[in-house]
Enzyme design. Structure first.
Site, PDB file in Angstrom:
ATOM      1  N   ASN A   1      -1.821 -10.891   8.300  1.00 14.20           N
ATOM      2  CA  ASN A   1      -2.803  -9.846   8.537  1.00 14.20           C
ATOM      3  C   ASN A   1      -4.196 -10.270   8.084  1.00 14.20           C
ATOM      4  O   ASN A   1      -4.399 -10.610   6.918  1.00 14.20           O
ATOM      5  CB  ASN A   1      -2.384  -8.595   7.755  1.00 14.20           C
ATOM      6  CG  ASN A   1      -3.320  -7.420   7.976  1.00 14.20           C
ATOM      7  OD1 ASN A   1      -3.315  -6.841   9.059  1.00 14.20           O
ATOM      8  ND2 ASN A   1      -4.118  -7.075   6.982  1.00 14.20           N
ATOM      9  N   GLU A   2      -5.121 -10.249   9.012  1.00 13.65           N
ATOM     10  CA  GLU A   2      -6.543 -10.433   8.705  1.00 13.65           C
ATOM     11  C   GLU A   2      -6.885 -11.657   7.855  1.00 13.65           C
ATOM     12  O   GLU A   2      -7.436 -11.524   6.751  1.00 13.65           O
ATOM     13  CB  GLU A   2      -7.097  -9.163   8.039  1.00 13.65           C
ATOM     14  CG  GLU A   2      -7.022  -7.947   8.932  1.00 13.65           C
ATOM     15  CD  GLU A   2      -7.754  -6.729   8.381  1.00 13.65           C
ATOM     16  OE1 GLU A   2      -8.117  -6.725   7.189  1.00 13.65           O
ATOM     17  OE2 GLU A   2      -7.989  -5.789   9.140  1.00 13.65           O
TER      18      GLU A   2
ATOM     19  N   GLN B   1       0.801  -1.217   0.000  1.00 14.06           N
ATOM     20  CA  GLN B   1       0.000   0.000   0.000  1.00 14.06           C
ATOM     21  C   GLN B   1       0.840   1.277   0.000  1.00 14.06           C
ATOM     22  O   GLN B   1       0.332   2.340  -0.334  1.00 14.06           O
ATOM     23  CB  GLN B   1      -0.961  -0.010   1.194  1.00 14.06           C
ATOM     24  CG  GLN B   1      -1.965  -1.149   1.091  1.00 14.06           C
ATOM     25  CD  GLN B   1      -2.900  -1.231   2.282  1.00 14.06           C
ATOM     26  OE1 GLN B   1      -2.594  -1.920   3.253  1.00 14.06           O
ATOM     27  NE2 GLN B   1      -4.019  -0.526   2.229  1.00 14.06           N
TER      28      GLN B   1
ATOM     29  N   HIS C   1       1.133  -9.233   4.632  1.00 12.68           N
ATOM     30  CA  HIS C   1      -0.038  -8.351   4.669  1.00 12.68           C
ATOM     31  C   HIS C   1      -0.698  -8.391   3.290  1.00 12.68           C
ATOM     32  O   HIS C   1      -0.457  -7.528   2.444  1.00 12.68           O
ATOM     33  CB  HIS C   1       0.364  -6.923   5.065  1.00 12.68           C
ATOM     34  CG  HIS C   1      -0.803  -6.037   5.418  1.00 12.68           C
ATOM     35  ND1 HIS C   1      -0.914  -5.378   6.636  1.00 12.68           N
ATOM     36  CD2 HIS C   1      -1.916  -5.697   4.725  1.00 12.68           C
ATOM     37  CE1 HIS C   1      -2.039  -4.671   6.659  1.00 12.68           C
ATOM     38  NE2 HIS C   1      -2.670  -4.853   5.502  1.00 12.68           N
TER      39      HIS C   1
HETATM   40  C1  BGC Z   1      -6.266  -3.805   6.154  1.00  9.48           C
HETATM   41  C2  BGC Z   1      -5.588  -2.635   5.484  1.00  9.48           C
HETATM   42  C3  BGC Z   1      -6.640  -1.726   4.879  1.00  9.48           C
HETATM   43  C4  BGC Z   1      -7.502  -1.205   5.996  1.00  9.48           C
HETATM   44  C5  BGC Z   1      -8.542  -0.184   5.589  1.00  9.48           C
HETATM   45  C6  BGC Z   1      -7.570  -3.503   6.808  1.00  9.48           C
HETATM   46  O1  BGC Z   1      -8.515  -4.399   6.313  1.00  9.48           O
HETATM   47  O2  BGC Z   1      -5.391  -4.509   6.965  1.00  9.48           O
HETATM   48  O3  BGC Z   1      -4.687  -3.124   4.543  1.00  9.48           O
HETATM   49  O4  BGC Z   1      -6.094  -0.703   4.137  1.00  9.48           O
HETATM   50  O5  BGC Z   1      -8.164  -2.268   6.618  1.00  9.48           O
HETATM   51  O6  BGC Z   1      -9.528  -0.725   4.786  1.00  9.48           O
END
Ligand code: BGC
Length: 464
Positions: free
Chosen positions: A199-200, A61, A155
């Site tokens: 991440n997530e 990003q 990520h």
């Molecule tokens: C993510 C980021 C994303 C942010 C805002 C999260 O889901 O980890 O990469 O930019 O939210 O949407």
């Protein structure tokens, strides 16, 4: 610029009267403010002395020029669902030193960022000494400026070679991910002691519920983005399993196995490393008729992932707003709801609810690894941060073991399929010149950090 944001100072603060609220089934009424009664050091703040105050970013990003990962490929296929190319992003790959200095100058003491796997391991088993040296210097810059690094190993973006062989639905992926984690820990682990493996892993579940990603591998055959990527990778669209948008049962199992394998690999190199993963848990609310859906999503999106964290050193929580579900899925914000310029509801209390839920399920320390607001109106972000951070403080005062808060994001950046439209940053980035401009929210957040939350004073509420 700063002058423009200064003008907004007169905008209503979080204590100003709120717009009319929707029915109580959807919006819990706001309890009376109660003074803080739990003693902490110093007495005016619930945040522990060593609390980590930072911002978060992710390699793809902000770095720019990440041409060897799957998302770059998705961005560039014919009829892609991505709004635009990530291109140069924020050129953070070159500007990290001045960016880190700028973040430190605000008064922050931590920085969460991610390593780009596709740079470090451009081909299977082939590791780039140059890329590793790059991240070592980034870590050195953090230390020079007094920022504790929190390092995310993955990520969302994966090397294209991983996706070509089945990606996050392939049984070999946990082993390949663990090999990468072992290597970076051996090469760089002396520079940090907090790692988020991935991440997530659960974001895809939330996106599927919102109709933004496929529920089965077969459904991908109808999406031009996966069809185009499959053609480039020499596979078929049903087998294009990127991390962010794979909501299948196969992906759940592979991600969980990859996290467990990564923890083991990292601890094998450095037993003292503190390791966890970060979760996109949401604060689910039922609109009339949505109760069953909510119960199912609490389990499917939040609880089953939290249980995987049992035994980890911490769990990262990342929550932006609440999700209101009716019988057929998400419902739009109620009449009179406070919304951002894009019409999305602003609900800063969600992070408190998610922390309290996590605390009931899993007995591990918590770090808020992301929380923030997408808005063009920085006054809304200032309000949001004050209220959300006060909620974190209130949860801490009630005993939640929260060790840090990372605002998403350090700067306006590439917001995945939406491109550069959304604005989550506390620092603006000029897309033509790469010039950075502090927003008022950066100043406010810095003050919260420097005073360890004391500047929020009586804002912290209990028993929400
Ligand atoms: C993510 C980021 C994303 C942010 C805002 C999260 O889901 O980890 O990469 O930019 O939210 O949407």
């Amino acid at each position: 610029g700063p002058a423009a944001v200064e003008e907004r100072r007169g905008a209503p603060g979080p204590d100003a009267p709120r717009a009319a609220r929707a029915p109580d089934t959807v919006r819990p009424s706001r309890p009376e403010e109660t003074p803080m009664t739990v003693a902490a050091t110093p007495a005016t703040t619930p945040f522990p002395e060593d609390f980590l105050w930072g911002t978060a970013t992710a390699s793809h990003q902000v770095e720019g020029g990440n041409t060897n990962n799957d998302v770059w490929l998705y961005e560039h296929v014919p009829n892609t669902m991505y709004a635009e190319s990530s291109g140069d992003a924020c050129d953070h790959y070159n500007r990290y030193r001045s960016d880190i200095a700028l973040l430190a100058s605000l008064g922050l003491n931590a920085y969460r960022f991610s390593l780009e796997w596709s740079r470090i391991e451009p081909a299977p088993g082939e590791f780039s000494a140059v890329a590793i040296a790059h991240y070592r210097d980034m870590l050195r810059a953090c230390h020079e400026h007094g920022l504790t690094p929190i390092v995310t190993y993955h990520h969302f973006t994966s090397p294209t070679w991983l996706i070509a062989r089945g990606g996050w639905e392939d049984k070999a992926t946990p082993g390949l991910f663990a090999r990468y984690c072992r290597r970076v820990t051996a090469e760089l682990g002396d520079m940090f002691d907090l790692v988020c493996t991935m991440n997530e892993p659960n974001l895809a579940i939330l996106l599927r519920e919102m109709g933004l990603c496929e529920a089965t591998p077969g459904a991908r055959l109808n999406n031009p983005t996966w069809v185009g990527a499959a053609r480039a990778l020499g596979t078929t669209a049903d087998r294009v399993a990127g991390f962010q948008l794979s909501a299948t049962q196969e992906a759940f199992e592979v991600k969980v196995a990859a996290h467990r394998a990564a923890v083991e690999a990292i601890k094998g190199v450095d037993p003292a490393m503190r390791v966890g993963w970060t979760l996109a848990n949401s604060d689910f609310h039922a609109a009339p008729g949505g109760e069953e859906r909510v119960a199912r999503m609490i389990e499917e999106n939040n609880l089953r992932y939290l249980r995987v964290s049992e035994g980890d050193d911490f769990v990262g929580l990342q929550t932006y707003n609440r999700t209101v579900l009716g019988p057929d899925g998400p419902v739009p914000p109620a009449e009179g709801a406070v919304v951002n310029p894009a019409g999305e509801e602003i609900w800063p209390w969600a992070i408190g609810a998610v922390i309290r839920q996590a605390q009931e399920i899993v007995k591990v320390p918590i770090i808020v690894t992301e929380n923030g607001l997408n808005t063009e109106d920085d006054a809304q972000r200032v309000d949001f941060l004050r209220t959300a951070i006060a909620e974190v403080g209130a949860a801490i005062a009630d005993g939640a073991p929260v060790g840090g808060y990372m605002c998403w994001s350090a700067m306006d950046n590439f917001e995945w399929i939406f491109g550069y439209g959304p604005k989550f940053g506390i620092i603006a980035v000029d897309r033509d010149t790469q010039e950075r401009t502090l927003k008022e929210s950066a100043r406010v957040y810095g003050e919260i950090a420097r005073t360890n939350g004391a500047v929020l004073g009586g804002r912290a509420r209990r028993d929400r």
